[in-house]
Design a protein around this motif. Sequence first.
Motif, PDB file in Angstrom:
ATOM      1  N   PHE A 157       0.798  -1.223   0.000  1.00 25.75           N
ATOM      2  CA  PHE A 157       0.000   0.000   0.000  1.00 25.75           C
ATOM      3  C   PHE A 157       0.832   1.275   0.000  1.00 25.75           C
ATOM      4  O   PHE A 157       0.292   2.361  -0.203  1.00 25.75           O
ATOM      5  CB  PHE A 157      -0.979   0.017   1.180  1.00 25.75           C
ATOM      6  CG  PHE A 157      -0.351   0.043   2.546  1.00 25.75           C
ATOM      7  CD1 PHE A 157       0.007   1.246   3.150  1.00 25.75           C
ATOM      8  CD2 PHE A 157      -0.147  -1.125   3.250  1.00 25.75           C
ATOM      9  CE1 PHE A 157       0.562   1.267   4.415  1.00 25.75           C
ATOM     10  CE2 PHE A 157       0.407  -1.119   4.521  1.00 25.75           C
ATOM     11  CZ  PHE A 157       0.771   0.084   5.113  1.00 25.75           C
ATOM     12  N   ALA A 158       2.144   1.201   0.194  1.00 26.33           N
ATOM     13  CA  ALA A 158       2.955   2.420   0.167  1.00 26.33           C
ATOM     14  C   ALA A 158       4.404   2.064  -0.145  1.00 26.33           C
ATOM     15  O   ALA A 158       4.910   1.018   0.286  1.00 26.33           O
ATOM     16  CB  ALA A 158       2.883   3.161   1.506  1.00 26.33           C
ATOM     17  N   VAL A 159       5.070   2.943  -0.920  1.00 23.68           N
ATOM     18  CA  VAL A 159       6.478   2.772  -1.288  1.00 23.68           C
ATOM     19  C   VAL A 159       7.249   4.007  -0.839  1.00 23.68           C
ATOM     20  O   VAL A 159       6.778   5.143  -0.986  1.00 23.68           O
ATOM     21  CB  VAL A 159       6.645   2.571  -2.810  1.00 23.68           C
ATOM     22  CG1 VAL A 159       8.112   2.422  -3.181  1.00 23.68           C
ATOM     23  CG2 VAL A 159       5.865   1.350  -3.279  1.00 23.68           C
ATOM     24  N   GLN A 160       8.433   3.789  -0.302  1.00 25.30           N
ATOM     25  CA  GLN A 160       9.283   4.897   0.153  1.00 25.30           C
ATOM     26  C   GLN A 160       9.723   5.752  -1.026  1.00 25.30           C
ATOM     27  O   GLN A 160      10.300   5.238  -1.984  1.00 25.30           O
ATOM     28  CB  GLN A 160      10.500   4.340   0.883  1.00 25.30           C
ATOM     29  CG  GLN A 160      11.456   5.401   1.406  1.00 25.30           C
ATOM     30  CD  GLN A 160      12.699   4.777   2.017  1.00 25.30           C
ATOM     31  OE1 GLN A 160      12.825   3.557   2.102  1.00 25.30           O
ATOM     32  NE2 GLN A 160      13.627   5.620   2.452  1.00 25.30           N
ATOM     33  N   PRO A 161       9.482   7.054  -1.004  1.00 20.54           N
ATOM     34  CA  PRO A 161       9.893   7.918  -2.115  1.00 20.54           C
ATOM     35  C   PRO A 161      11.349   8.356  -1.977  1.00 20.54           C
ATOM     36  O   PRO A 161      12.006   8.097  -0.963  1.00 20.54           O
ATOM     37  CB  PRO A 161       8.956   9.122  -1.975  1.00 20.54           C
ATOM     38  CG  PRO A 161       8.752   9.232  -0.492  1.00 20.54           C
ATOM     39  CD  PRO A 161       8.727   7.798   0.018  1.00 20.54           C
ATOM     40  N   GLY A 162      11.835   9.020  -3.006  1.00 18.66           N
ATOM     41  CA  GLY A 162      13.148   9.642  -2.941  1.00 18.66           C
ATOM     42  C   GLY A 162      14.325   8.737  -3.218  1.00 18.66           C
ATOM     43  O   GLY A 162      15.469   9.200  -3.196  1.00 18.66           O
ATOM     44  N   GLN A 163      14.101   7.463  -3.511  1.00 13.69           N
ATOM     45  CA  GLN A 163      15.210   6.535  -3.785  1.00 13.69           C
ATOM     46  C   GLN A 163      15.477   6.526  -5.290  1.00 13.69           C
ATOM     47  O   GLN A 163      15.202   5.555  -5.991  1.00 13.69           O
ATOM     48  CB  GLN A 163      14.866   5.138  -3.281  1.00 13.69           C
ATOM     49  CG  GLN A 163      14.405   5.078  -1.845  1.00 13.69           C
ATOM     50  CD  GLN A 163      15.443   5.612  -0.896  1.00 13.69           C
ATOM     51  OE1 GLN A 163      16.556   5.082  -0.802  1.00 13.69           O
ATOM     52  NE2 GLN A 163      15.104   6.669  -0.168  1.00 13.69           N
TER      53      GLN A 163
END
Length: 381
Positions: free
Chosen positions: A262-268
């Motif tokens: 339901f969610a993925v870490q951004p900024g990578q």
Amino acid sequence: MTACAIEAPAEEGDAVWPTGFTITANGAYAARLAGSGEALFVERWTLDGPEPYAVPLPLAQPEEPGAMLLPLADGRVLIGRAVDGQRHTFSLLYPTGPDTGELSLGSVEAPAPGALTLLPPSPDGICAYAMCVGPDTTTLWLVAGGAFGPERVAEIKGRCSGGVWLDRTGRMLALDRQLDDGPVKAVAIDLERGGEVTPLLQITEDSHDRLLLADPDSGLLLIRSDAPSPGHERLGWGVLGSLLPVRFPECLRLDDAAVTPFAVQPGQVLMPESCGVALRIDAAAGSWVGLWRPSSRRMHQLAAPFGWLAGTGLWTPSGVLRLPYATPAAPCGLAALEEPAEPEPELEPMAPAAAPEPKVCVPVPLQEAPLTDRKQADRTR
């Protein structure tokens, strides 16, 4: 206005409130139906300040349980209401001092009850789209952000479901499409080119390949497919535009439990293997949270806060997962969850090689035709 701090959830035993909860693409706002019984009203949450808080947006009449909500980046909330089963009206709600303002946008006629749904919040934070599924075609509507009320923006052959944004501008949309009685395949829709359709996933010819989540920064795709075990869908991951095969980690398979990202870490940026992925785990005992990274061979399973609005949350770029929860004692809360540290590897003799991943093909670059065999791709280089 109700101030809410990031704090521990309430004691178990409190009643649970309605659970529908939608967060803007930038994580600044969220919206849900709050209240109890037939006294339901729209509630907007502000999430990007030092302390989250909720603003009720009630009107003279309570809202129906099936009302569709979508927050915009300017703090207004789009609401879609079903009228006479098949006609849907759309309005924008916003606070005006002690009252709630409402701006009517117009209506869309659906071919059948339940045929029209709102797509996830657009990355631009301004536009809102609805998908209307008919017997043979799917129509996309711009229901907020246009100049003259709801506008038909594309008509796509086949029956579509899902909805995942592939970029940060709100131009490229992925849908899961079925043509006639064939398999479900994820396709990319270019909204700036009249809804031009491009194949996105073609793992095998007969497999059902659905896109669940995509992260535009890293290109990470979360996929559900029955390619490695026909008739039994598994959770896998790939990279948008990559020639590497889709992988289906064993750690994402649980007996007697459903696992949904339901969610993925951004900024990578350009580091899909480093992205944190939050997963909802549902079983007979209830729902809890899984934390996983593609570079890891294990999934951490953690208890969710009591009153968690299950299946919702957002990552910070630094790797903290924030989970919204609501109870009568704490009507608006965010619990911070951090991934446990990985244990130091032990020095052991070389283990036998692991069994190879199932033979699958690749997520297709948006500008290319689908590949059907990895060796074929190698011969054409």
